[in-house]
Write a protein that holds these residues in place. Structure first.
Motif, PDB file in Angstrom:
ATOM      1  N   GLY A 133       0.784  -1.226   0.000  1.00 60.30           N
ATOM      2  CA  GLY A 133       0.000   0.000   0.000  1.00 60.30           C
ATOM      3  C   GLY A 133       0.815   1.274   0.000  1.00 60.30           C
ATOM      4  O   GLY A 133       0.285   2.346  -0.279  1.00 60.30           O
ATOM      5  N   LYS A 164       2.871   4.225  -1.293  1.00 55.20           N
ATOM      6  CA  LYS A 164       2.961   4.858  -2.614  1.00 55.20           C
ATOM      7  C   LYS A 164       4.312   5.538  -2.778  1.00 55.20           C
ATOM      8  O   LYS A 164       4.775   6.247  -1.892  1.00 55.20           O
ATOM      9  CB  LYS A 164       1.819   5.858  -2.797  1.00 55.20           C
ATOM     10  N   THR A 214       3.357   7.015 -10.202  1.00 52.10           N
ATOM     11  CA  THR A 214       3.301   6.587  -8.804  1.00 52.10           C
ATOM     12  C   THR A 214       3.208   5.071  -8.738  1.00 52.10           C
ATOM     13  O   THR A 214       2.300   4.461  -9.323  1.00 52.10           O
ATOM     14  CB  THR A 214       2.090   7.216  -8.094  1.00 52.10           C
ATOM     15  N   THR A 222       2.866   1.638  -6.374  1.00 50.17           N
ATOM     16  CA  THR A 222       2.291   1.210  -5.109  1.00 50.17           C
ATOM     17  C   THR A 222       2.856  -0.153  -4.741  1.00 50.17           C
ATOM     18  O   THR A 222       2.787  -1.093  -5.535  1.00 50.17           O
ATOM     19  CB  THR A 222       0.761   1.130  -5.199  1.00 50.17           C
ATOM     20  N   SER A 266      -3.270  -4.483  -3.275  1.00 51.44           N
ATOM     21  CA  SER A 266      -2.889  -3.075  -3.335  1.00 51.44           C
ATOM     22  C   SER A 266      -3.401  -2.467  -4.639  1.00 51.44           C
ATOM     23  O   SER A 266      -3.580  -3.179  -5.635  1.00 51.44           O
ATOM     24  CB  SER A 266      -1.367  -2.934  -3.286  1.00 51.44           C
ATOM     25  N   HIS A 315      -0.373   0.442 -10.026  1.00 47.68           N
ATOM     26  CA  HIS A 315       0.487   1.597 -10.247  1.00 47.68           C
ATOM     27  C   HIS A 315      -0.254   2.633 -11.099  1.00 47.68           C
ATOM     28  O   HIS A 315      -1.140   2.284 -11.892  1.00 47.68           O
ATOM     29  CB  HIS A 315       1.769   1.180 -10.993  1.00 47.68           C
TER      30      HIS A 315
END
Length: 317
Positions: free
Chosen positions: A76, A78, A85, A87, A156, A159
């Motif tokens: 989780g 980031k 971004t 993750t 999660s 991305h």
């Protein structure tokens, strides 16, 4: 056939050759059979040491987790970069949402080659460019230890990447440039066992260079400025410090100072560790004293470099 048709045919042929070359060059490459054999049966007791050296909890525990919750590797976190971004995924033993369904061979290919079980490239936000230098037996031991950790459900988020960075196949070209199991620093022939162990821990499982080394325009580490510090984030003024003996680095620190810092979190000036390094230091405190001493001995062998990040304007008016 007229000249226009011939030109079009030639263009199509060149395009086909180029596409075929791209496909071959970007093919995910898995570990050789002899390396897989070196993984061994895996020993969870030995694997716990590698787990803390690798700092798995720093990225894969839930953000802000404390105590035993740090071993719940639900992911989780980031990571904001110039490319998008990323993750951190769930790497718990949950068979659906984590990696509980992975074999040891799957795990080793992810760690040392950046290849997922489905054959796709993994993004180098997962530091396989360092883990590639690990001993296969240590990877096997790490797998055995991680199998003892709790299964946590929940995937999660994906991305957040835009084109062309969302095309994983192109990572094959990136790996040709930056994925190497060769040591970064060539120690002299009379290097001590302590220095060699330190090189292994720093350049391999500890992946210190992933944060402490500046990167080029396409995200590869600039090994000519190894451990000289880097920009910590794309926004703001955060930096990851220079840990060489160069100007702005830790040249005034002794080996004992470095080892003590890794154990206690206090600098020689009695400042306390802060930022993301606080979590890394907690991991390092779980290692054997001889491991921290080895890391310190290796860091003192690194050629001095000036700070690897742009100079910051002084604050105030």
């Amino acid at each position: 056939m007229g000249w226009a048709g011939k030109l079009a045919g030639a263009a199509l042929a060149c395009g086909a050759v180029g596409l075929a070359a791209f496909w071959l060059l970007t093919e995910p490459r898995r570990l050789a059979a002899e390396t897989i054999a070196e993984l061994g049966a895996g020993d969870a007791t030995r694997g716990e040491r590698i787990f803390w050296a690798g700092g798995c909890v720093s990225c894969h525990a839930r953000p802000g987790a404390e105590g035993d919750a740090r071993l719940e590797l639900a992911g989780g976190l980031k990571l904001a970069t110039a490319f998008g971004t990323f993750t951190a995924p769930n790497i718990s033993t949950d068979p659906q949402d984590g990696i509980g369904g992975w074999s040891m061979q799957d795990f080793a290919n992810a760690m040392m080659r950046g290849v997922a079980p489905d054959g796709s490239h993994l993004y180098p936000s997962f530091p396989y460019t360092s883990y590639v230098r690990m001993e296969p037996a240590d990877v096997g031991d790490l797998y055995a230890y991680m199998r003892t950790l709790p299964a946590i459900s929940g995937r999660s988020p994906d991305h957040e990447l835009s084109f062309p960075f969302n095309v994983r196949r192109g990572l094959g070209l990136w790996k040709l440039l930056f994925l190497s199991d060769e040591p970064v620093i060539a120690l002299p022939g009379d290097a001590t066992e302590t220095q060699l162990l330190g090189r292994y821990l720093v350049e391999g499982p500890g992946h210190c260079g992933e944060c402490h080394t500046p990167r080029g325009i396409i995200g590869g580490p600039d090994k000519s400025r190894w451990l000289s510090g880097a920009v910590a984030a794309e926004e703001g003024e955060g930096v990851v410090p220079n840990i060489t003996s160069g100007e702005g680095g830790i040249g005034s620190w002794s080996e004992a100072d470095i080892a003590s810092y890794l154990e206690t979190g206090f600098t020689p000036e009695f400042d306390s560790v802060g930022g993301s390094m606080a979590d890394v230091q907690r991991n390092m405190a779980r290692l054997r004293p001889e491991d921290r001493e080895a890391i310190a001995a290796y860091l003192k062998t690194i050629p001095p470099h000036p700070n690897g990040y742009p100079a910051r304007a002084p604050s105030g008016g």
